[in-house]
Scaffold this motif. Structure first.
Motif, PDB file in Angstrom:
ATOM      1  N   UNK A 114     -13.271 -23.900 -23.126  1.00  0.00           N
ATOM      2  CA  UNK A 114     -12.389 -23.904 -24.295  1.00  0.00           C
ATOM      3  C   UNK A 114     -11.859 -25.306 -24.581  1.00  0.00           C
ATOM      4  N   UNK A 115     -11.651 -26.067 -23.528  1.00  0.00           N
ATOM      5  CA  UNK A 115     -11.240 -27.460 -23.729  1.00  0.00           C
ATOM      6  C   UNK A 115     -12.361 -28.246 -24.402  1.00  0.00           C
ATOM      7  N   UNK A 116     -13.595 -27.985 -24.009  1.00  0.00           N
ATOM      8  CA  UNK A 116     -14.741 -28.632 -24.651  1.00  0.00           C
ATOM      9  C   UNK A 116     -14.812 -28.270 -26.134  1.00  0.00           C
ATOM     10  N   UNK A 125     -14.732 -30.683 -29.301  1.00  0.00           N
ATOM     11  CA  UNK A 125     -15.873 -30.692 -30.219  1.00  0.00           C
ATOM     12  C   UNK A 125     -15.403 -30.915 -31.659  1.00  0.00           C
ATOM     13  N   UNK A 126     -14.236 -30.369 -31.988  1.00  0.00           N
ATOM     14  CA  UNK A 126     -13.675 -30.554 -33.327  1.00  0.00           C
ATOM     15  C   UNK A 126     -12.639 -31.681 -33.361  1.00  0.00           C
ATOM     16  N   UNK A 127     -11.895 -31.840 -32.262  1.00  0.00           N
ATOM     17  CA  UNK A 127     -10.819 -32.821 -32.260  1.00  0.00           C
ATOM     18  C   UNK A 127     -11.292 -34.264 -32.241  1.00  0.00           C
ATOM     19  N   UNK A 134      -2.654 -34.233 -29.877  1.00  0.00           N
ATOM     20  CA  UNK A 134      -1.735 -33.270 -29.288  1.00  0.00           C
ATOM     21  C   UNK A 134      -2.477 -32.031 -28.795  1.00  0.00           C
ATOM     22  N   UNK A 135      -3.352 -31.470 -29.617  1.00  0.00           N
ATOM     23  CA  UNK A 135      -4.083 -30.267 -29.230  1.00  0.00           C
ATOM     24  C   UNK A 135      -4.985 -30.531 -28.027  1.00  0.00           C
ATOM     25  N   UNK A 158     -18.707 -35.146 -27.117  1.00  0.00           N
ATOM     26  CA  UNK A 158     -18.333 -33.987 -27.933  1.00  0.00           C
ATOM     27  C   UNK A 158     -19.526 -33.486 -28.734  1.00  0.00           C
ATOM     28  N   UNK A 159     -20.338 -34.405 -29.233  1.00  0.00           N
ATOM     29  CA  UNK A 159     -21.520 -34.029 -29.994  1.00  0.00           C
ATOM     30  C   UNK A 159     -22.552 -33.351 -29.106  1.00  0.00           C
ATOM     31  N   UNK A 160     -22.714 -33.870 -27.903  1.00  0.00           N
ATOM     32  CA  UNK A 160     -23.705 -33.314 -26.986  1.00  0.00           C
ATOM     33  C   UNK A 160     -23.306 -31.932 -26.479  1.00  0.00           C
TER      34      UNK A 160
END
Length: 248
Positions: A52-54, A58-60, A173-174, A205-207
């Protein structure tokens, strides 16, 4: 009154240039410390093992890079008046954002051609969108200033920078509070190196998405193995990471 406003704008512009130079410098310097893609991705992967952190990253991470490019798009490179014409973007001067986007593209292609090629459209879209938002805001600022017979400042209307700043803050922050403190139970990678984190984060994040699609599994395996090695070494040294509890 106008003189005070101009002086304040000049001071803020000089401060912004100093900040831009510092950010770009630490990112480039950190990039030179990575041997290859596995090394860069494993550095970031140690702090991002929880799924979930990943997902949050991925968006952040793209939002952080995009908002950073918006800020840098407001700052043309001094003593360098090159005009840039690229598809889907208005004509514009080369900025610190141009320098950073170009560096990311070259660096990612150098350490991993597959990821670099696939990531390029994402980076290009972020850069074009940042340039477009800056150009649109500056045009609006000029219209307002013409009516008041004033000179526009480098911040334009200020609206775009406020939106970028808000997105930047919320993304950090998120990722730090929800992603790391609650879900991961580990400090963010930025605590181990600000430049290194911003260097490796976009590609990692992209990978995360590419690996879910089964793209470049060899790199996934080598990165996971190095992440495991780094994690064991850090836990043995007493790192405060939740994953260390399972290794004891």
């Amino acid at each position: 009154m106008a003189a005070l406003k101009n002086a304040s704008s000049l001071r803020s512009l000089l401060l912004a240039h100093a900040l831009a130079i510092s950010v770009v410098f630490v990112i480039i310097r950190a990039a030179l410390s990575f041997r290859d893609a596995t090394d860069a991705l494993a550095f970031y992967g140690v702090y991002h093992r929880e799924k979930w952190n990943q997902l949050i990253h991925f968006f952040g991470v793209p939002l952080i890079i995009w908002s950073l490019l918006i800020f840098l798009a407001h700052l043309p490179l001094p003593f360098f008046s090159l005009k840039i014409k690229i598809p889907f973007a208005p004509e514009h001067r080369a900025t610190y954002g141009t320098m950073l986007a170009l560096f990311y593209a070259i660096f990612f292609l150098k350490i991993d051609r597959i990821g670099g090629v696939l990531y390029f459209p994402v980076e290009y879209a972020e850069y074009v969108f940042a340039v477009w938002m800056h150009a649109t805001d500056q045009a609006e600022a000029r219209m307002r200033c013409d009516k008041r017979q004033e000179n526009p400042t480098w911040t334009g209307t200020g609206w775009v920078l406020k939106v970028a700043g808000l997105m930047h803050f919320l993304s950090w922050y998120l990722q730090i509070h929800l992603g790391h403190m609650i879900l991961e139970g580990a400090s963010p990678a930025i605590t181990a190196g600000f430049g290194a984190a911003l260097t490796s984060a976009p590609l990692f994040a992209f990978y995360e998405g590419l690996w879910l699609l089964g793209i470049n599994p060899e790199l996934h395996i080598s990165t996971s193995e190095l992440v495991a090695q780094h994690t064991e070494a850090m836990c043995a040294a007493g790192a405060a990471m939740r994953v260390c509890e399972s290794l004891m």
